[in-house]
Every structure is written in structure tokens, then in C-alpha cells.
Design an enzyme around this catalytic site. Structure first.
Site, PDB file in Angstrom:
ATOM      1  N   PRO A   1       0.859   5.485   2.352  1.00  0.00           N
ATOM      2  CA  PRO A   1      -0.575   5.715   2.567  1.00  0.00           C
ATOM      3  C   PRO A   1      -1.504   4.642   1.999  1.00  0.00           C
ATOM      4  O   PRO A   1      -2.706   4.686   2.249  1.00  0.00           O
ATOM      5  CB  PRO A   1      -0.819   7.072   1.894  1.00  0.00           C
ATOM      6  CG  PRO A   1       0.313   7.271   0.964  1.00  0.00           C
ATOM      7  CD  PRO A   1       1.471   6.514   1.503  1.00  0.00           C
TER       8      PRO A   1
ATOM      9  N   TYR B   1      -9.196   0.858  -5.430  1.00  0.00           N
ATOM     10  CA  TYR B   1      -7.744   0.706  -5.509  1.00  0.00           C
ATOM     11  C   TYR B   1      -7.463  -0.026  -6.817  1.00  0.00           C
ATOM     12  O   TYR B   1      -7.885  -1.178  -6.970  1.00  0.00           O
ATOM     13  CB  TYR B   1      -7.208  -0.128  -4.343  1.00  0.00           C
ATOM     14  CG  TYR B   1      -7.267   0.560  -2.991  1.00  0.00           C
ATOM     15  CD1 TYR B   1      -8.462   0.670  -2.294  1.00  0.00           C
ATOM     16  CD2 TYR B   1      -6.114   1.100  -2.432  1.00  0.00           C
ATOM     17  CE1 TYR B   1      -8.503   1.314  -1.054  1.00  0.00           C
ATOM     18  CE2 TYR B   1      -6.151   1.735  -1.193  1.00  0.00           C
ATOM     19  CZ  TYR B   1      -7.345   1.840  -0.511  1.00  0.00           C
ATOM     20  OH  TYR B   1      -7.379   2.474   0.696  1.00  0.00           O
TER      21      TYR B   1
END
Ligand SMILES: Cc1cc2nc3c(=O)[nH]c(=O)nc-3n(C[C@H](O)[C@H](O)[C@H](O)COP(=O)(O)OP(=O)(O)OC[C@H]3O[C@@H](n4cnc5c(N)ncnc54)[C@H](O)[C@@H]3O)c2cc1C
Length: 390
Positions: A292, A200
Site C-alpha cells: 500500500p 510518509y
């Protein structure tokens, strides 16, 4: 036609519910507006919590997931040119599995068909009737014919665009919503993973997520304008954007591959409270949506199904209604925890248009904290693997 449970929608929620009820001797019929080919090829979620895996395994559909899914014991947060690992297993004793949602759908459809389950694909004009009585029904068209399904309960598993939620009178329902001013550009490409674990990445150009589907197929996303079009993005432009956002972190180098799917999704948080009215119960995206970033949507749908299966079994086997009466209250506790986590991850990782330098430094300070404090990292890890829920 008559059945005990009429289920609208053959997503993960509807199919899993139908199969778990079958295993407990309770009949159901699943009505789905799309074709089997369509539901088995729609690319969506991929991160399964341990609790989701456990329920799929209990339902007898876990074999392929165990053989082909990839167990991940951590993930990386990349920011300010560095990469830091969140050790999920070390911090919580749990892990997650990467296994695509459409593969879960294939496993569930195969199991329903093998068990002689009633699945109707390609239905249209679905409408709910008499949900405030003990004999509700669903009307729909199938293969050109007008049909009616009478049942004891209607379960709305028809996703965010379905018809079920609107059958709960607006006066009895409170909708909570937040729409984010950005979306995700998603690609699927051929090639080996760029990283053993998900990355991420927060970057001044915007967020990026490096995920995977298998040893040969990779899933990547980058933050974009939700109104943008995939037609504006050549493969070269996509790779340049992903490299710019990800490569700078601690020598990380993305592996390019042939892109074979592109899409843009909007980002929204939404909760419908209540999730039940009379003999109608909502499960999954029909009742709530998360952005999400926290990988929670399908896991929440499965968690609703767990609560609902228990409640319906108590009704049929023990003649109890208390678990059905408290369904919404029980499910919403977990949902709000996941809503907060998804919002938190989203707010911390994305470029917020118009954010001041002060606000941008707060994002960095928070990332520094969750990646250096064991207590803060544990909060993140517990939420990510799904054991933080009440
Ligand atoms: C890009 C992206 C990435 C994601 N990543 C993750 C992740 O990593 N982890 C995670 O847990 N979640 C993730 N999600 C969310 C996840 O995909 C959804 O939360 C999940 O599909 C919800 O399942 P469901 O069964 O409730 O609804 P759906 O999967 O939406 O199924 C609903 C079904 O109902 C059918 N239907 C609709 N209306 C009718 C009608 N009137 N009559 C009959 N049938 C109808 C639809 O055709 C559909 O098949 C992601 C979503 C997106 C978009």
C-alpha cells in the site's frame, strides 16, 4: 438466469465495471460472497488518482466524493529529522483526492440499486464453467439454492483470495511475487488531522504514514511484524510508537485521539500474467497486488475497468474483438509501472531488518535526491498522481 457479463466480486472493480457497462447498454449481474453491510464497512484504500476520480465522475457517482473528499496538492517525506514536501500539482499539474474506499463502495452500490442493477450478496460455492467456449457460466449458491448464471463473458473481480484466477490453467499463467518481511499496523482514530497533507516518515524504528479520512477521523499506520497481533498493542503503546517515529521531524507533533479500529496487513507484490483466458478476464486485486505504500491498489483496479469497459463496448457495439484480445497486454503496462513505483517507495521508506549501515545510507541518499532534485521529484510525483503510466 442469463446475462451478458457475469461479474464475480462487488469491490470497486466489479461494481464500477457493472455500472459503466450499464451506462453503455450492456447487462451484467454481480455476485458477491459478503453482505452489503460488510462491503460497505471494510476500511481499506483512501487515495484516489485524478484518473480514478474522472472515471467515477463519468459514471455519475462523483458528487459525494467531490463534496466530502479532500483535494491534496502535495505530500511530505520525513527523514533524518526533517520534512520535505513533494509538490504534486506544481510538478505535474495534477492532484489526488483522499476519499475512503468504503465510501466509493457505498456510492457505487447505491447507483447500481437505483439503476435496477442485479447484485447478489451472500453467494457461496462460486465456480466457473466453460470459459473456453462462447457460453461460459458461473455456478453458485444463493439463499440456500443452487443457481447458474449463463453469460457471454465472466469477469473475475474477486480480489486476491477469489476463485477466478485459478480458473486460468497454471501452465498458461506466470505468477510474479515478492513477499515483504514486514507489515503495517493501521489505526483509525477520532480527532483533527495532525497535518494538512499526508506524511510518509522513514525512521530507524521503522516506517510510519500519517493519513486522514475526514476532518474528524484520522488514518495512521506504522511498520510492524506481519505476525504481530493487535492484542499486543494498547492505545498508549501505539501512540508512543507513532510519536517516536514522527514527532522528531522538524517540530512535527502528532495529535492523539480515541482509537476505534486497529488492524495489521501484510505486504506483497504480485502479478498474474496473463489476465485473460477464453471468455474469462481478471480485473483488480484478482490479477495483481501492490504494497500500500504507493497508494495504487484501488487505482489500478479502476484502470483495469477502464480498459475492459472500452474493450467490451467495442465487442458489443462495433463487433470488434481486438481490444479484448489485447486486454492483458494493455493493462499490464500500467500495472508494471505501478508495481515498480510501489516497490520503490516501500524499499526506500521501510526499515529493512539486517540492512547494513551502508544500505541504510543509500536509502537516505535516495530520499535526499528525490526531495532536492526537481527531475527526481517529478518522477515521484508523476507516479504518485498516476500520470507516469504508459
Ligand atoms: C491497508 C490498505 C491500504 C490501502 N490503501 C490504498 C490506497 O490508498 N489507494 C489505493 O488505490 N489502494 C489501496 N489499497 C488497495 C485497495 O484496497 C485494493 O487494491 C482494492 O480493494 C482492489 O479492489 P478490487 O475490486 O479489485 O478487489 P476487492 O476490493 O478485494 O473486492 C473483491 C470482492 O470480491 C469478493 N469475493 C471474493 N471471492 C469471491 C467469490 N468466490 N465469490 C463472490 N465474491 C467474492 C470479496 O468479498 C470482495 O468484496 C489498500 C489496501 C489496504 C489493505
Amino acid at each position: 438466469m442469463r446475462t451478458q457479463i457475469g461479474i464475480i466480486g462487488a469491490g470497486p472493480a466489479g461494481l464500477l465495471l457493472s455500472h459503466l457497462l450499464h451506462l453503455r447498454g450492456i447487462d451484467s449481474v454481480v455476485l458477491e460472497s459478503r453482505t452489503r453491510e460488510q462491503i460497505e464497512s471494510t476500511i481499506r484504500a483512501g487515495v484516489l488518482e485524478q484518473g480514478t476520480m474522472d472515471l467515477l465522475t463519468e459514471a455519475g457517482v462523483g458528487a459525494r466524493m467531490k463534496a466530502e473528499g479532500a483535494l491534496h496538492h502535495g505530500f511530505e517525506l520525513a527523514f533524518e529529522g526533517k520534512r520535505r514536501r513533494i509538490d504534486l500539482t506544481g510538478l505535474t499539474g495534477h492532484s489526488i483526492t483522499v476519499y475512503a474506499q468504503h465510501e466509493v463502495i457505498k456510492d457505487l452500490v447505491a447507483a447500481r440499486i437505483a439503476a435496477g442493477g442485479a447484485l447478489r450478496f451472500g453467494v457461496s460455492e462460486t465456480s466457473l464453467h466453460d470459459i473456453e467456449t462462447d457460453s461460459p457460466s458461473i455456478r453458485y449458491r444463493h439463499e440456500g439454492e443452487a443457481c447458474e448464471l449463463q453469460c457471454d463473458f465472466v469477469i473475475g473481480c474477486d480480489g486476491s483470495q477469489g476463485v477466478s484466477r485459478a480458473s486460468i490453467p497454471q501452465a498458461l499463467r506466470k505468477d510474479f511475487e515478492r513477499v515483504y518481511p514486514f507489515g503495517w499496523f493501521g489505526i483509525l482514530c477520532e480527532g483533527p488531522p495532525s497535518s494538512e497533507e499526508l506524511i510518509y516518515a522513514r525512521h530507524e524504528r521503522g516506517f510510519a504514514l500519517i493519513s486522514t479520512r475526514s476532518r474528524n477521523v484520522q488514518r495512521m499506520y506504522f511498520q510492524c511484524d506481519p505476525k504481530d497481533s493487535v492484542d499486543h498493542w494498547s492505545d498508549d503503546r501505539i501512540w508512543a510508537e507513532l510519536h517516536a517515529r514522527v514527532d522528531s521531524h522538524d517540530g512535527q507533533k502528532l495529535v492523539d485521539g480515541k482509537i476505534f479500529q486497529k488492524n495489521i496487513v501484510g505486504m506483497r507484490s504480485f502479478v498474474s500474467a496473463t489476465m485473460q483466458h477464453g471468455r474469462l478476464f481478471l480485473a483488480g486485486d484478482a490479477a495483481h497486488i501492490v504494497p500500500p505504500t504507493g497508494a495504487k491498489g484501488m487505482n489500478l483496479a479502476v484502470a483495469d475497468v477502464r480498459v475492459l469497459t472500452r474493450a467490451l463496448k467495442a465487442f458489443y457495439v462495433e463487433n470488434r474483438t481486438d481490444l479484448l484480445d489485447s486486454y492483458s497486454e494493455t493493462a499490464l503496462k500500467r500495472i508494471w509501472r505501478a508495481e515498480h513505483f510501489s516497490y520503490w517507495m516501500t524499499s526506500m521508506m521501510h526499515r529493512i531488518e539486517g540492512a547494513s549501515p551502508f544500505e541504510q545510507q543509500l536509502q537516505v541518499a535516495e530520499l535526499e535526491y528525490v526531495t532536492t532534485s526537481r527531475a527526481a521529484a517529478t518522477v515521484m510525483a508523476e507516479n504518485y498522481v498516476g500520470v507516469a503510466a504508459v
